[in-house]
Design an enzyme around this catalytic site. Sequence first.
Site, short mmCIF file in Angstrom:
data_model
loop_
_atom_site.label_atom_id
_atom_site.label_comp_id
_atom_site.label_asym_id
_atom_site.label_seq_id
_atom_site.Cartn_x
_atom_site.Cartn_y
_atom_site.Cartn_z
N SER A 22 -8.96 -19.38 -38.03
CA SER A 22 -9.44 -18.83 -36.76
C SER A 22 -10.68 -17.97 -37.04
O SER A 22 -10.76 -17.32 -38.09
CB SER A 22 -8.31 -17.97 -36.17
OG SER A 22 -8.51 -17.75 -34.80
N ALA A 57 -17.60 -15.35 -35.26
CA ALA A 57 -18.56 -15.43 -34.17
C ALA A 57 -19.97 -15.31 -34.76
O ALA A 57 -20.30 -14.31 -35.38
CB ALA A 57 -18.31 -14.31 -33.18
N GLN A 99 -18.35 -20.82 -34.76
CA GLN A 99 -18.14 -20.28 -33.41
C GLN A 99 -19.45 -19.65 -32.95
O GLN A 99 -20.00 -18.77 -33.61
CB GLN A 99 -17.03 -19.21 -33.43
CG GLN A 99 -16.66 -18.77 -32.02
CD GLN A 99 -15.62 -17.66 -31.99
OE1 GLN A 99 -15.80 -16.63 -32.64
NE2 GLN A 99 -14.56 -17.84 -31.23
N TYR A 181 -16.24 -11.19 -24.29
CA TYR A 181 -17.66 -11.30 -24.63
C TYR A 181 -18.41 -11.98 -23.46
O TYR A 181 -17.81 -12.27 -22.44
CB TYR A 181 -17.84 -11.99 -25.99
CG TYR A 181 -17.22 -11.11 -27.07
CD1 TYR A 181 -17.73 -9.83 -27.33
CD2 TYR A 181 -16.07 -11.50 -27.76
CE1 TYR A 181 -17.14 -8.99 -28.25
CE2 TYR A 181 -15.48 -10.66 -28.70
CZ TYR A 181 -16.03 -9.40 -28.93
OH TYR A 181 -15.43 -8.56 -29.84
N ARG A 229 -13.21 -21.60 -26.87
CA ARG A 229 -12.14 -20.59 -26.93
C ARG A 229 -12.16 -19.79 -25.64
O ARG A 229 -13.21 -19.28 -25.23
CB ARG A 229 -12.32 -19.65 -28.13
CG ARG A 229 -11.33 -18.50 -28.12
CD ARG A 229 -11.26 -17.73 -29.42
NE ARG A 229 -10.24 -18.29 -30.31
CZ ARG A 229 -9.69 -17.65 -31.33
NH1 ARG A 229 -10.07 -16.42 -31.62
NH2 ARG A 229 -8.76 -18.21 -32.07
N LEU A 300 -0.41 -14.15 -33.69
CA LEU A 300 0.85 -13.77 -34.33
C LEU A 300 1.70 -14.98 -34.71
O LEU A 300 2.90 -15.02 -34.43
CB LEU A 300 1.62 -12.77 -33.46
CG LEU A 300 1.09 -11.33 -33.63
CD1 LEU A 300 1.78 -10.40 -32.65
CD2 LEU A 300 1.29 -10.83 -35.06
N ARG A 323 -4.93 -13.47 -39.26
CA ARG A 323 -4.49 -12.46 -40.24
C ARG A 323 -3.61 -13.02 -41.34
O ARG A 323 -3.67 -12.56 -42.48
CB ARG A 323 -3.81 -11.30 -39.51
CG ARG A 323 -4.84 -10.44 -38.77
CD ARG A 323 -4.21 -9.55 -37.75
NE ARG A 323 -3.68 -10.30 -36.63
CZ ARG A 323 -3.10 -9.76 -35.57
NH1 ARG A 323 -2.98 -8.45 -35.50
NH2 ARG A 323 -2.66 -10.52 -34.59
C1 LIG Z 1 -10.76 -9.43 -38.87
C2 LIG Z 1 -10.71 -10.20 -37.57
C3 LIG Z 1 -11.89 -10.62 -36.99
C4 LIG Z 1 -11.87 -11.40 -35.82
N1 LIG Z 1 -13.04 -11.91 -35.32
C5 LIG Z 1 -13.00 -12.85 -34.34
C6 LIG Z 1 -14.14 -13.60 -33.99
O1 LIG Z 1 -15.21 -13.50 -34.59
N2 LIG Z 1 -14.03 -14.49 -32.95
C7 LIG Z 1 -12.85 -14.68 -32.29
O2 LIG Z 1 -12.78 -15.50 -31.37
N3 LIG Z 1 -11.73 -14.01 -32.65
C8 LIG Z 1 -11.78 -13.13 -33.66
N4 LIG Z 1 -10.62 -12.53 -34.08
C9 LIG Z 1 -9.35 -12.92 -33.46
C10 LIG Z 1 -8.65 -14.02 -34.27
O3 LIG Z 1 -9.43 -15.20 -34.35
C11 LIG Z 1 -7.28 -14.34 -33.70
O4 LIG Z 1 -7.46 -14.87 -32.41
C12 LIG Z 1 -6.38 -13.11 -33.61
O5 LIG Z 1 -6.48 -12.33 -34.79
C13 LIG Z 1 -4.91 -13.51 -33.42
O6 LIG Z 1 -4.47 -14.34 -34.48
P1 LIG Z 1 -3.59 -13.79 -35.72
O7 LIG Z 1 -2.36 -13.16 -35.13
O8 LIG Z 1 -3.29 -15.04 -36.53
O9 LIG Z 1 -4.39 -12.78 -36.46
C14 LIG Z 1 -10.63 -11.72 -35.22
C15 LIG Z 1 -9.44 -11.24 -35.79
C16 LIG Z 1 -9.48 -10.51 -36.96
C17 LIG Z 1 -8.17 -10.08 -37.60
#
Ligand SMILES: Cc1cc2nc3c(=O)[nH]c(=O)nc-3n(C[C@H](O)[C@H](O)[C@H](O)COP(=O)(O)O)c2cc1C
Length: 356
Positions: A22, A57, A99, A181, A229, A300, A323
Amino acid sequence: MSLLFSPIKIKDIVLKNRIVVSPMCQYSSFDGFANDWHFVHLGSRAVGGAGLVITEAAAVSPEGRISPDDLGIWKDEHIEGLQKITAFIKANGAEAGIQLAHAGRKASVSSQWKGGKLVSEVDGGWQVVGPSEIPFNDTYGLPKALTKVEIKTIVNDFKLAAERSLKAGFSVVEIHAAHGYLIHQFLSPLSNLRTDEYGGSFENRIRFLLEIIEEVKTVWPETLPLFVRISATEWAEGGWNEDDSIKLAHILKSIGVDLIDTSTGGNIHYAKIPVAPAYQVSYAQNIKKETGILTGAVGLLTTSTQIESILVTGQADLIFLARELLRDPYFPLRAAAELGQKDVQWPVQYERGKFR
Ligand SMILES: Cc1cc2nc3c(=O)[nH]c(=O)nc-3n(C[C@H](O)[C@H](O)[C@H](O)COP(=O)(O)O)c2cc1C
């Protein structure tokens, strides 16, 4: 065979499994350039076995960055560093995605580890923009409402960024219309109070996104996947909601978008979000069920059995992990072993470490 490790063909691209890195901002660029950090960060997740590795992004213009340290793709000079990354990802059996994003009113702030504060123009920040003059909250900048000419310029920036993405070797483009955004700001009736053709009705609020997709499609080949997205709900009374998302997904499907990466939230600072394991999956499920478009589930998701069952029960087609892949870039290889998928290929250099 587990569904998680069964290949999926989207347009002309075959992903070897359903695990997607992601997008995750790294706040580690200078002037938008990818560097060794991005190479190692994204490269190791390809080595770790993900089927598709999507960059953080990447800003389509300098003002589209969240922070001054964001990755960018607003000039041709950015292509070379990204090319090195996509070549490595592909050489290691994964596909590379990017992205494309504009942060709008949530721009010009520092990364969390630099304080997460508004960056003033004297310190390298910039005037933020949005559909209307409504700040995200009182710590963010007051956006200047975009003129129609400025909107067209940003639409064109997305197109140019998609063109550069192709040159840089990406095989998937994801348009970031989520998390509060700029595109999401246009979608939401709470952040978009415009009275011209970009505000008001549902049709007007989605116009900016549709124009971006239309322009991107003039340069992005028909043969390559295009993802969007979205935040399927913004968890706020009177805001963008699941019905809107389903309505939008029908339209996106009809204009050739291949997959909705289904996240939520990010636009309303007072929203109360019921965060819990897999709490966003039902949105991916309902969008898929109602429209037939492919969906990605995210949020999650942390265990092999959990994500396998999301696929088996037909709730989504791809699993986006953020994560969990920060904690363990080799999660896909571990998950394969846990699901009894013994034939998943390890990098030859690492074979002696294979789970037996
Ligand atoms: C360090 C970090 C940076 C993130 N940057 C972006 C991003 O650039 N673009 C985006 O759409 N989501 C971003 N997210 C959100 C993640 O892509 C994801 O949707 C969110 O963390 C939930 O997933 P997870 O529970 O597996 O962490 C970011 C999340 C984290 C932890």
